[in-house]
Design a protein around this motif. Structure first.
Motif, PDB file in Angstrom:
ATOM      1  N   GLN A 192       0.832  -1.200   0.000  1.00  0.00           N
ATOM      2  CA  GLN A 192       0.000   0.000   0.000  1.00  0.00           C
ATOM      3  C   GLN A 192       0.873   1.258   0.000  1.00  0.00           C
ATOM      4  OE1 GLN A 192      -3.594   0.263   2.430  1.00  0.00           O
ATOM      5  NE2 GLN A 192      -3.358  -1.902   2.972  1.00  0.00           N
ATOM      6  N   ASP A 193       2.118   1.113   0.443  1.00  0.00           N
ATOM      7  CA  ASP A 193       3.063   2.226   0.478  1.00  0.00           C
ATOM      8  C   ASP A 193       3.634   2.430  -0.929  1.00  0.00           C
ATOM      9  OD1 ASP A 193       5.310   3.881   0.730  1.00  0.00           O
ATOM     10  OD2 ASP A 193       5.771   3.149   2.737  1.00  0.00           O
ATOM     11  N   ILE A 194       3.094   3.393  -1.655  1.00  0.00           N
ATOM     12  CA  ILE A 194       3.490   3.601  -3.050  1.00  0.00           C
ATOM     13  C   ILE A 194       4.959   3.964  -3.164  1.00  0.00           C
ATOM     14  CG2 ILE A 194       3.102   5.004  -5.106  1.00  0.00           C
ATOM     15  CD1 ILE A 194       0.197   5.326  -4.185  1.00  0.00           C
ATOM     16  N   GLY A 195       5.440   4.835  -2.273  1.00  0.00           N
ATOM     17  CA  GLY A 195       6.833   5.252  -2.325  1.00  0.00           C
ATOM     18  C   GLY A 195       7.781   4.090  -2.163  1.00  0.00           C
ATOM     19  N   GLN A 196       7.475   3.199  -1.224  1.00  0.00           N
ATOM     20  CA  GLN A 196       8.322   2.037  -0.998  1.00  0.00           C
ATOM     21  C   GLN A 196       8.307   1.122  -2.210  1.00  0.00           C
ATOM     22  OE1 GLN A 196      10.200   1.405   2.138  1.00  0.00           O
ATOM     23  NE2 GLN A 196      11.162   0.348   0.428  1.00  0.00           N
ATOM     24  N   ALA A 197       7.138   0.950  -2.795  1.00  0.00           N
ATOM     25  CA  ALA A 197       7.018   0.084  -3.969  1.00  0.00           C
ATOM     26  C   ALA A 197       7.845   0.612  -5.133  1.00  0.00           C
ATOM     27  CB  ALA A 197       5.549  -0.041  -4.365  1.00  0.00           C
ATOM     28  N   LEU A 198       7.802   1.919  -5.345  1.00  0.00           N
ATOM     29  CA  LEU A 198       8.528   2.507  -6.458  1.00  0.00           C
ATOM     30  C   LEU A 198      10.036   2.374  -6.301  1.00  0.00           C
ATOM     31  CD1 LEU A 198       6.445   5.775  -7.006  1.00  0.00           C
ATOM     32  CD2 LEU A 198       6.441   3.728  -8.435  1.00  0.00           C
ATOM     33  N   LYS A 199      10.525   2.318  -5.055  1.00  0.00           N
ATOM     34  CA  LYS A 199      11.963   2.213  -4.817  1.00  0.00           C
ATOM     35  C   LYS A 199      12.537   0.870  -5.231  1.00  0.00           C
ATOM     36  CE  LYS A 199      12.074   5.358  -0.825  1.00  0.00           C
ATOM     37  NZ  LYS A 199      12.281   5.427   0.649  1.00  0.00           N
ATOM     38  N   VAL A 200      11.745  -0.187  -5.104  1.00  0.00           N
ATOM     39  CA  VAL A 200      12.302  -1.533  -5.269  1.00  0.00           C
ATOM     40  C   VAL A 200      11.897  -2.214  -6.562  1.00  0.00           C
ATOM     41  CG1 VAL A 200      12.422  -1.869  -2.778  1.00  0.00           C
ATOM     42  CG2 VAL A 200      10.396  -2.645  -4.020  1.00  0.00           C
ATOM     43  N   CYS A 206      -0.911  -1.462 -10.804  1.00  0.00           N
ATOM     44  CA  CYS A 206      -1.870  -0.886  -9.866  1.00  0.00           C
ATOM     45  C   CYS A 206      -3.203  -1.583 -10.081  1.00  0.00           C
ATOM     46  CB  CYS A 206      -2.012   0.615 -10.087  1.00  0.00           C
ATOM     47  SG  CYS A 206      -3.092   1.423  -8.871  1.00  0.00           S
ATOM     48  N   MET A 207      -3.861  -1.926  -8.971  1.00  0.00           N
ATOM     49  CA  MET A 207      -5.147  -2.607  -9.041  1.00  0.00           C
ATOM     50  C   MET A 207      -6.221  -1.781  -8.342  1.00  0.00           C
ATOM     51  SD  MET A 207      -4.149  -6.617  -8.412  1.00  0.00           S
ATOM     52  CE  MET A 207      -5.847  -7.120  -8.779  1.00  0.00           C
ATOM     53  N   MET A 208      -7.429  -1.904  -8.839  1.00  0.00           N
ATOM     54  CA  MET A 208      -8.589  -1.298  -8.203  1.00  0.00           C
ATOM     55  C   MET A 208      -9.807  -2.159  -8.523  1.00  0.00           C
ATOM     56  SD  MET A 208     -10.125   2.592  -8.514  1.00  0.00           S
ATOM     57  CE  MET A 208     -10.652   2.344 -10.205  1.00  0.00           C
ATOM     58  N   GLU A 209     -10.521  -2.544  -7.480  1.00  0.00           N
ATOM     59  CA  GLU A 209     -11.757  -3.314  -7.619  1.00  0.00           C
ATOM     60  C   GLU A 209     -11.569  -4.563  -8.479  1.00  0.00           C
ATOM     61  OE1 GLU A 209     -14.694  -0.547  -8.996  1.00  0.00           O
ATOM     62  OE2 GLU A 209     -14.824   0.460  -7.048  1.00  0.00           O
ATOM     63  N   GLY A 210     -10.446  -5.253  -8.246  1.00  0.00           N
ATOM     64  CA  GLY A 210     -10.219  -6.535  -8.897  1.00  0.00           C
ATOM     65  C   GLY A 210      -9.718  -6.478 -10.315  1.00  0.00           C
ATOM     66  N   ARG A 211      -9.306  -5.285 -10.763  1.00  0.00           N
ATOM     67  CA  ARG A 211      -8.809  -5.119 -12.122  1.00  0.00           C
ATOM     68  C   ARG A 211      -7.465  -4.391 -12.110  1.00  0.00           C
ATOM     69  NH1 ARG A 211     -14.391  -4.529 -12.307  1.00  0.00           N
ATOM     70  NH2 ARG A 211     -15.441  -5.670 -13.995  1.00  0.00           N
ATOM     71  N   VAL A 212      -6.643  -4.650 -13.109  1.00  0.00           N
ATOM     72  CA  VAL A 212      -5.411  -3.889 -13.289  1.00  0.00           C
ATOM     73  C   VAL A 212      -5.771  -2.572 -13.971  1.00  0.00           C
ATOM     74  CG1 VAL A 212      -3.187  -3.776 -14.465  1.00  0.00           C
ATOM     75  CG2 VAL A 212      -3.915  -5.921 -13.406  1.00  0.00           C
ATOM     76  N   THR A 213      -5.399  -1.478 -13.326  1.00  0.00           N
ATOM     77  CA  THR A 213      -5.734  -0.155 -13.862  1.00  0.00           C
ATOM     78  C   THR A 213      -4.521   0.584 -14.417  1.00  0.00           C
ATOM     79  OG1 THR A 213      -5.548   0.716 -11.600  1.00  0.00           O
ATOM     80  CG2 THR A 213      -7.758   0.175 -12.407  1.00  0.00           C
ATOM     81  N   LEU A 214      -3.314   0.086 -14.145  1.00  0.00           N
ATOM     82  CA  LEU A 214      -2.106   0.744 -14.631  1.00  0.00           C
ATOM     83  C   LEU A 214      -0.937  -0.217 -14.524  1.00  0.00           C
ATOM     84  CD1 LEU A 214      -0.769   3.518 -15.492  1.00  0.00           C
ATOM     85  CD2 LEU A 214      -0.244   3.830 -13.057  1.00  0.00           C
ATOM     86  N   THR A 215      -0.068  -0.194 -15.513  1.00  0.00           N
ATOM     87  CA  THR A 215       1.172  -0.956 -15.428  1.00  0.00           C
ATOM     88  C   THR A 215       2.271  -0.187 -16.144  1.00  0.00           C
ATOM     89  OG1 THR A 215       2.239  -3.087 -15.874  1.00  0.00           O
ATOM     90  CG2 THR A 215       0.686  -2.285 -17.516  1.00  0.00           C
ATOM     91  N   ASP A 219       9.969   4.741 -13.561  1.00  0.00           N
ATOM     92  CA  ASP A 219      10.462   5.989 -14.147  1.00  0.00           C
ATOM     93  C   ASP A 219       9.584   6.503 -15.285  1.00  0.00           C
ATOM     94  OD1 ASP A 219      11.064   3.996 -15.943  1.00  0.00           O
ATOM     95  OD2 ASP A 219      13.130   4.621 -16.282  1.00  0.00           O
ATOM     96  N   ALA A 220       8.628   5.694 -15.728  1.00  0.00           N
ATOM     97  CA  ALA A 220       7.779   6.100 -16.852  1.00  0.00           C
ATOM     98  C   ALA A 220       6.357   6.435 -16.435  1.00  0.00           C
ATOM     99  CB  ALA A 220       7.757   4.994 -17.903  1.00  0.00           C
ATOM    100  N   ILE A 221       6.075   6.300 -15.127  1.00  0.00           N
ATOM    101  CA  ILE A 221       4.723   6.539 -14.631  1.00  0.00           C
ATOM    102  C   ILE A 221       4.745   7.743 -13.697  1.00  0.00           C
ATOM    103  CG2 ILE A 221       2.806   5.583 -13.301  1.00  0.00           C
ATOM    104  CD1 ILE A 221       3.690   2.817 -14.161  1.00  0.00           C
ATOM    105  N   SER A 222       3.867   8.678 -13.930  1.00  0.00           N
ATOM    106  CA  SER A 222       3.807   9.869 -13.076  1.00  0.00           C
ATOM    107  C   SER A 222       2.963   9.600 -11.839  1.00  0.00           C
ATOM    108  CB  SER A 222       3.212  11.046 -13.853  1.00  0.00           C
ATOM    109  OG  SER A 222       1.825  10.847 -14.073  1.00  0.00           O
ATOM    110  N   ARG A 223       3.167  10.436 -10.832  1.00  0.00           N
ATOM    111  CA  ARG A 223       2.341  10.316  -9.632  1.00  0.00           C
ATOM    112  C   ARG A 223       0.872  10.579  -9.954  1.00  0.00           C
ATOM    113  NH1 ARG A 223       4.279   9.108  -4.432  1.00  0.00           N
ATOM    114  NH2 ARG A 223       6.458   8.524  -4.680  1.00  0.00           N
ATOM    115  N   ALA A 224       0.608  11.449 -10.911  1.00  0.00           N
ATOM    116  CA  ALA A 224      -0.780  11.706 -11.315  1.00  0.00           C
ATOM    117  C   ALA A 224      -1.408  10.454 -11.926  1.00  0.00           C
ATOM    118  CB  ALA A 224      -0.835  12.860 -12.307  1.00  0.00           C
TER     119      ALA A 224
END
Length: 236
Positions: A192-200, A206-215, A219-224
């Motif tokens: 759930q810790d996005i910052g920690q995930a991005l480091k490693v 990214c998942m939401m409601e049982g679906r992949v919403t972003l991959t 370095d290619a994905i913005s915080r927005a």
């Protein structure tokens, strides 16, 4: 060919559908981060891959073999080990006994032994005769990781390993991952810790409601982009 792949993965708890056509790939030696809010389906994905939740056979493949319908012991024997949310240590066993359980059912020899686990997490050597649940939360998490590593897995699944832990403890636990990866294991980390995930991570889903919403790669994905995929709304 990916080492681990899900294709159109669905998952159910009775009549409730928790996953809807989830596609992920994991290459050998890669680290993936799976992020998302509570209820996004992250843990269900881990339970499905590890065999704790039965799926259609052709929805999960590992090293070219269809494993979606295999039970957890057979999945583990193939080389997929799970560090479950909440650690799930045996309270009646010592630290060392909890670690030794990790190698049962998997006969492959490799880097990870009691000695190398104690080198990775020196505090466990000092506490090896203590009951596993008598340790601090962070030390218990080290036991849970060590137990999974004792099977010398090709894929290490880590479900919410930082949940409820202090930042300094999380830092110490995550410091072990470069060594784990260097010894050949591919890693999937649910966070759930996005910052920690991005480091490693090499890549994240990214998942939401049982679906992949972003991959993509960190370095290619913005915080927005992440905010939108995580919450389903656009950042201001």
């Amino acid at each position: 060919m990916a080492l681990l792949e899900t294709q159109g993965l669905t998952a159910f708890y009775g009549d409730f559908q928790a996953l809807f056509g989830v596609d992920i790939t994991l290459d050998a030696g890669e680290t993936l981060a799976i992020i998302g809010a509570n209820g996004a389906g992250k843990s269900t994905l881990m339970r499905s891959i590890s065999g704790m939740l039965a799926n259609e056979p052709n929805q999960i493949s590992f090293d070219g073999r269809l494993i979606g319908a295999l039970p957890a012991p057979e999945v583990m024997a193939l080389g997929i080990a799970m560090v479950p949310e909440g650690r799930k240590l045996f309270p009646s066993l010592t630290v060392e006994e909890n670690l030794l359980i990790g190698k049962y059912g998997r006969s492959v020899k490799g880097t990870w032994t009691l000695e190398t686990i104690y080198e990775l997490f020196p505090v466990l050597r000092e506490r090896r005769n203590n009951p596993g649940t008598a340790l601090s939360g962070g030390q218990q998490q080290m036991v849970a990781i060590g137990r999974a590593l004792m099977s010398n897995p090709r894929v290490l699944l880590c479900d919410e390993i930082s949940l409820g832990l202090a930042p300094v403890v999380i830092r110490d636990i995550y410091a072990a991952f470069p060594k784990i990866r260097a010894e050949g294991a591919a890693i999937v980390i649910v966070e759930q810790d996005i910052g920690q995930a991005l480091k490693v991570a090499d890549r994240l889903y990214c998942m939401m409601e049982g679906r992949v919403t972003l991959t993509g790669t960190p370095d290619a994905i913005s915080r927005a982009d992440i905010h939108s995929a995580y919450f389903g709304v656009h950042a201001a």
